[in-house]
Scaffold this motif. Structure first.
Motif, PDB file in Angstrom:
ATOM      1  N   CYS A   7       0.870  -1.182   0.000  1.00  0.00           N
ATOM      2  CA  CYS A   7       0.000   0.000   0.000  1.00  0.00           C
ATOM      3  C   CYS A   7       0.903   1.227   0.000  1.00  0.00           C
ATOM      4  N   PRO A   8       1.323   1.704  -1.171  1.00  0.00           N
ATOM      5  CA  PRO A   8       2.339   2.755  -1.248  1.00  0.00           C
ATOM      6  C   PRO A   8       2.098   3.996  -0.385  1.00  0.00           C
ATOM      7  N   PRO A   9       0.857   4.492  -0.202  1.00  0.00           N
ATOM      8  CA  PRO A   9       0.698   5.680   0.647  1.00  0.00           C
ATOM      9  C   PRO A   9       1.111   5.465   2.103  1.00  0.00           C
ATOM     10  N   SER A  10       1.285   4.208   2.512  1.00  0.00           N
ATOM     11  CA  SER A  10       1.643   3.944   3.911  1.00  0.00           C
ATOM     12  C   SER A  10       3.134   4.102   4.184  1.00  0.00           C
ATOM     13  N   ILE A  11       3.938   4.356   3.159  1.00  0.00           N
ATOM     14  CA  ILE A  11       5.387   4.389   3.386  1.00  0.00           C
ATOM     15  C   ILE A  11       5.884   5.762   3.810  1.00  0.00           C
ATOM     16  N   SER A  12       5.018   6.775   3.788  1.00  0.00           N
ATOM     17  CA  SER A  12       5.452   8.123   4.144  1.00  0.00           C
ATOM     18  C   SER A  12       4.419   8.790   5.041  1.00  0.00           C
ATOM     19  N   PHE A  13       4.889   9.549   6.021  1.00  0.00           N
ATOM     20  CA  PHE A  13       3.987  10.296   6.906  1.00  0.00           C
ATOM     21  C   PHE A  13       3.124  11.266   6.100  1.00  0.00           C
ATOM     22  N   PHE A  14       3.688  11.839   5.057  1.00  0.00           N
ATOM     23  CA  PHE A  14       2.990  12.875   4.295  1.00  0.00           C
ATOM     24  C   PHE A  14       1.880  12.321   3.407  1.00  0.00           C
ATOM     25  N   THR A  15       1.905  11.016   3.140  1.00  0.00           N
ATOM     26  CA  THR A  15       0.857  10.424   2.299  1.00  0.00           C
ATOM     27  C   THR A  15      -0.153   9.617   3.104  1.00  0.00           C
ATOM     28  N   LEU A  16      -0.051   9.649   4.435  1.00  0.00           N
ATOM     29  CA  LEU A  16      -0.982   8.886   5.263  1.00  0.00           C
ATOM     30  C   LEU A  16      -2.449   9.270   5.046  1.00  0.00           C
ATOM     31  N   PRO A  17      -2.801  10.542   4.816  1.00  0.00           N
ATOM     32  CA  PRO A  17      -4.213  10.851   4.548  1.00  0.00           C
ATOM     33  C   PRO A  17      -4.771  10.047   3.369  1.00  0.00           C
ATOM     34  N   GLU A  18      -3.961   9.875   2.334  1.00  0.00           N
ATOM     35  CA  GLU A  18      -4.407   9.049   1.201  1.00  0.00           C
ATOM     36  C   GLU A  18      -4.530   7.588   1.627  1.00  0.00           C
ATOM     37  N   ALA A  19      -3.639   7.130   2.503  1.00  0.00           N
ATOM     38  CA  ALA A  19      -3.690   5.742   2.972  1.00  0.00           C
ATOM     39  C   ALA A  19      -4.994   5.467   3.718  1.00  0.00           C
ATOM     40  N   TYR A  20      -5.487   6.430   4.490  1.00  0.00           N
ATOM     41  CA  TYR A  20      -6.746   6.224   5.207  1.00  0.00           C
ATOM     42  C   TYR A  20      -7.895   5.976   4.237  1.00  0.00           C
ATOM     43  N   ILE A  21      -7.877   6.675   3.105  1.00  0.00           N
ATOM     44  CA  ILE A  21      -8.919   6.446   2.092  1.00  0.00           C
ATOM     45  C   ILE A  21      -8.787   5.048   1.507  1.00  0.00           C
ATOM     46  N   TRP A  22      -7.575   4.655   1.177  1.00  0.00           N
ATOM     47  CA  TRP A  22      -7.351   3.320   0.625  1.00  0.00           C
ATOM     48  C   TRP A  22      -7.822   2.231   1.588  1.00  0.00           C
ATOM     49  N   ILE A  23      -7.551   2.437   2.878  1.00  0.00           N
ATOM     50  CA  ILE A  23      -7.884   1.409   3.864  1.00  0.00           C
ATOM     51  C   ILE A  23      -9.387   1.151   3.908  1.00  0.00           C
ATOM     52  N   ASP A  24     -10.191   2.206   3.800  1.00  0.00           N
ATOM     53  CA  ASP A  24     -11.643   1.996   3.752  1.00  0.00           C
ATOM     54  C   ASP A  24     -12.030   1.114   2.578  1.00  0.00           C
ATOM     55  N   TRP A  25     -11.412   1.380   1.428  1.00  0.00           N
ATOM     56  CA  TRP A  25     -11.705   0.558   0.249  1.00  0.00           C
ATOM     57  C   TRP A  25     -11.229  -0.874   0.458  1.00  0.00           C
ATOM     58  N   ILE A  26      -9.998  -1.024   0.957  1.00  0.00           N
ATOM     59  CA  ILE A  26      -9.403  -2.350   1.118  1.00  0.00           C
ATOM     60  C   ILE A  26     -10.202  -3.205   2.098  1.00  0.00           C
ATOM     61  N   LYS A  27     -10.678  -2.603   3.185  1.00  0.00           N
ATOM     62  CA  LYS A  27     -11.410  -3.350   4.214  1.00  0.00           C
ATOM     63  C   LYS A  27     -12.825  -3.693   3.786  1.00  0.00           C
ATOM     64  N   GLY A  28     -13.276  -3.158   2.661  1.00  0.00           N
ATOM     65  CA  GLY A  28     -14.613  -3.484   2.187  1.00  0.00           C
ATOM     66  C   GLY A  28     -15.711  -2.827   2.992  1.00  0.00           C
ATOM     67  N   GLN A  29     -15.497  -1.575   3.363  1.00  0.00           N
ATOM     68  CA  GLN A  29     -16.551  -0.844   4.057  1.00  0.00           C
ATOM     69  C   GLN A  29     -17.803  -0.787   3.178  1.00  0.00           C
ATOM     70  N   PRO A  30     -18.983  -0.585   3.771  1.00  0.00           N
ATOM     71  CA  PRO A  30     -20.219  -0.526   2.972  1.00  0.00           C
ATOM     72  C   PRO A  30     -20.081   0.458   1.809  1.00  0.00           C
ATOM     73  N   GLY A  31     -20.432  -0.023   0.630  1.00  0.00           N
ATOM     74  CA  GLY A  31     -20.310   0.803  -0.562  1.00  0.00           C
ATOM     75  C   GLY A  31     -19.050   0.545  -1.369  1.00  0.00           C
TER      76      GLY A  31
END
Length: 223
Positions: A7-31
């Motif tokens: 998950c490339p956004p997880s490798i940098s502190f500055f890209t963590l906001p994007e990682a939070y969005i990816w995580i919702d998708w990856i975990k299969g949240q509703p929608g």
């Protein structure tokens, strides 16, 4: 296998906001839901389908080494602690295991006797590799790439080993391990398409011995 490059956004502190969005998708949240596998030949069951669907041999020619790509039956064998019993009984597949065909990548020295003296201790590029057919994606698609990998023996310390690389992440974000993988284990990579187009997945071995790949899946968030 989950690594920072999964998950490339997880490798940098500055890209963590994007990682939070990816995580919702990856975990299969509703929608959010991943669709069908877009690599119909990724099960490697039918050699004719593999040949006709656009797979490409991306192996390198190296003096003194022989690389080979083949399709072989999959064998899952249970570990047996009794070595004497191992010698008496033939290896048998695990009951209920998914026994089918797999891709085998094999690298060996053309002159085995010279392996310790004239051949490189490690290889930093895949001597033998195959590339998937082009897969259509659209801009901002989140893509899940997964494949089962098995390799019984490790590579010498260095940059070699099993390689799973996609054309979006490239060599910088490829999965690579030089350690042994005793049983089929799934490598996971997540990517976000930067633009409409196609991308590919490369499976390779940068080292000596054998590596096996099965059940390559490329799935895209469709909901």
């Amino acid at each position: 296998f989950i690594t920072p490059v999964s998950c490339p956004p997880s490798i940098s502190f500055f890209t963590l906001p994007e990682a939070y969005i990816w995580i919702d998708w990856i975990k299969g949240q509703p929608g959010y839901r991943f669709g069908r596998n877009r690599v119909p030949s990724g099960d490697f069951e039918d050699p004719e389908v593999i040949g006709e669907s656009g797979w490409v041999d991306k192996s390198y020619q190296v003096d003194g080494l022989i690389g080979k790509v083949s399709i072989v039956p999959r064998q899952d064998t249970p570990p047996n602690k009794d070595k004497d019993e191992d010698k008496k009984k033939p290896s048998r597949p695990i009951v209920g295991a998914n026994i089918g065909n797999v891709i085998k990548l094999d690298v060996k020295a053309s002159k085995p006797g010279e392996l310790d003296t004239t051949q490189p201790a490690f290889l930093d590029f895949p001597v033998v590799a195959i590339r998937s057919p082009p897969i259509r994606v659209e801009r901002n698609n989140l893509i899940r790439i997964s494949v089962l990998v098995k390799r019984l023996f490790p590579s010498a310390p260095g940059m070699g080993g099993v390689i799973v690389r996609d054309s979006i992440g490239g060599e910088q974000f490829q999965f690579r391990t030089s350690g042994p993988i005793a049983e089929f284990s799934r490598v996971l990579l997540f990517r976000k398409a930067p633009a409409d187009g196609t991308f590919t997945v490369t499976l390779g071995l940068a080292g000596y011995g054998e590596a096996f790949f099965d059940d390559l899946r490329v799935e895209v968030i469709e909901q």
